[in-house]
Design a protein around this motif. Structure first.
Motif, PDB file in Angstrom:
ATOM      1  N   UNK A  55     -45.210  50.887  26.038  1.00 41.61           N
ATOM      2  CA  UNK A  55     -43.994  50.305  25.481  1.00 41.61           C
ATOM      3  C   UNK A  55     -43.516  49.191  26.392  1.00 41.61           C
ATOM      4  N   UNK A  56     -43.466  47.994  25.843  1.00 43.97           N
ATOM      5  CA  UNK A  56     -43.101  46.812  26.615  1.00 43.97           C
ATOM      6  C   UNK A  56     -41.853  46.190  26.022  1.00 43.97           C
ATOM      7  N   UNK A  57     -40.862  45.887  26.874  1.00 50.72           N
ATOM      8  CA  UNK A  57     -39.582  45.374  26.403  1.00 50.72           C
ATOM      9  C   UNK A  57     -39.640  43.866  26.180  1.00 50.72           C
ATOM     10  N   UNK A  58     -39.039  43.445  25.068  1.00 51.07           N
ATOM     11  CA  UNK A  58     -38.801  42.032  24.792  1.00 51.07           C
ATOM     12  C   UNK A  58     -37.299  41.830  24.927  1.00 51.07           C
ATOM     13  N   UNK A  59     -36.858  41.051  25.871  1.00 50.64           N
ATOM     14  CA  UNK A  59     -35.423  40.891  26.127  1.00 50.64           C
ATOM     15  C   UNK A  59     -34.920  39.582  25.571  1.00 50.64           C
TER      16      UNK A  59
END
Length: 235
Positions: free
Chosen positions: A231-235
């Motif tokens: 799970x990789x965050x896109x901010x």
């Protein structure tokens, strides 16, 4: 807790993709003989699985990875200016949580929604059987979230309450109230509810870069995408 390695899964034959014209899709299903255990469901949700009716599934296409699981980490979410306006615009609605059982009120709203918004999709034409198979369930974690204005049903968010978050299964709403942005409001409400319950995330299903109908999901930040099993965050 059941080990995921002991579960059985079945893949469908290739079929026309519901999201990308001209593409073929394959779907992986959890063995339907496996009891629908909420802990198994929660574990599989972190691997990108979704619920449809009484079945858990995930895209399993050999030559396409376009369907990317998406979730919102609710403790880190901050509504932007437009989302705050949507919350204010719908502050007059009352919310009630009910069991996902058949009612003419729910089906009538679903019928109007599909005919107005998805007449070009594979869910058209709607029917009672389709509605029941897709959205109704006696599973203990399944919910219908009703949004009403002076008693009139305007929207229903079909939601699952899991140990690790809420899973937004589907939302349908009255197309005559488009100015309220009811679909977006339902997501914002579920974000707030997940935070209130102390849950980690709101699972939004799949984001597809080249599918216009999925573009709204990137408006909620930060957004986490499951890429290469992380799970990789896109901010």
């Amino acid at each position: 807790m059941t080990e995921l390695a002991h579960l059985k899964f079945y893949a469908t034959q290739p079929h026309p993709c519901s999201y990308l014209p001209g593409e073929q899709a394959t779907t992986l299903f959890l063995d339907p003989s496996q009891p629908m255990d909420v802990d198994i469901y929660a574990q599989l949700s972190t691997l990108g699985f979704r619920r449809s009716g009484d079945h858990l599934y995930r895209p399993h296409c050999q030559n396409c990875q376009a369907c990317v699981p998406a979730r919102i980490p609710v403790e880190r979410f901050t509504a932007n200016r437009q989302q705050r306006k949507i919350l204010k615009r719908n502050a007059d609605l009352t919310v009630r949580v009910v069991k996902p059982l058949f009612s003419e009120d729910h089906y009538s709203l679903y019928l109007r929604y599909i005919e107005a918004r998805h007449a070009d999709g594979d869910m058209y034409p709607p029917s009672r059987e389709q509605f029941s198979t897709f959205l109704l369930s006696e599973l203990p974690f399944a919910r219908f979230i009703e949004f009403r204005l002076a008693g009139q049903l305007l929207a229903v968010a079909v939601t699952d309450v899991l140990p690790n978050g809420l899973s937004a299964v589907y939302t349908f709403f009255d197309p005559a109230h488009e100015q309220r942005s009811l679909g977006r409001y339902a997501i914002l409400w579920q974000i707030g509810e997940a935070a209130r319950l102390g849950l980690h995330a709101l699972y939004l299903g799949y984001w597809i870069k080249n599918c216009r109908k999925m573009s709204y999901k990137t408006q909620y930040r930060p957004l986490e995408l499951l890429v290469n099993q992380r799970w990789t965050a896109i901010t």
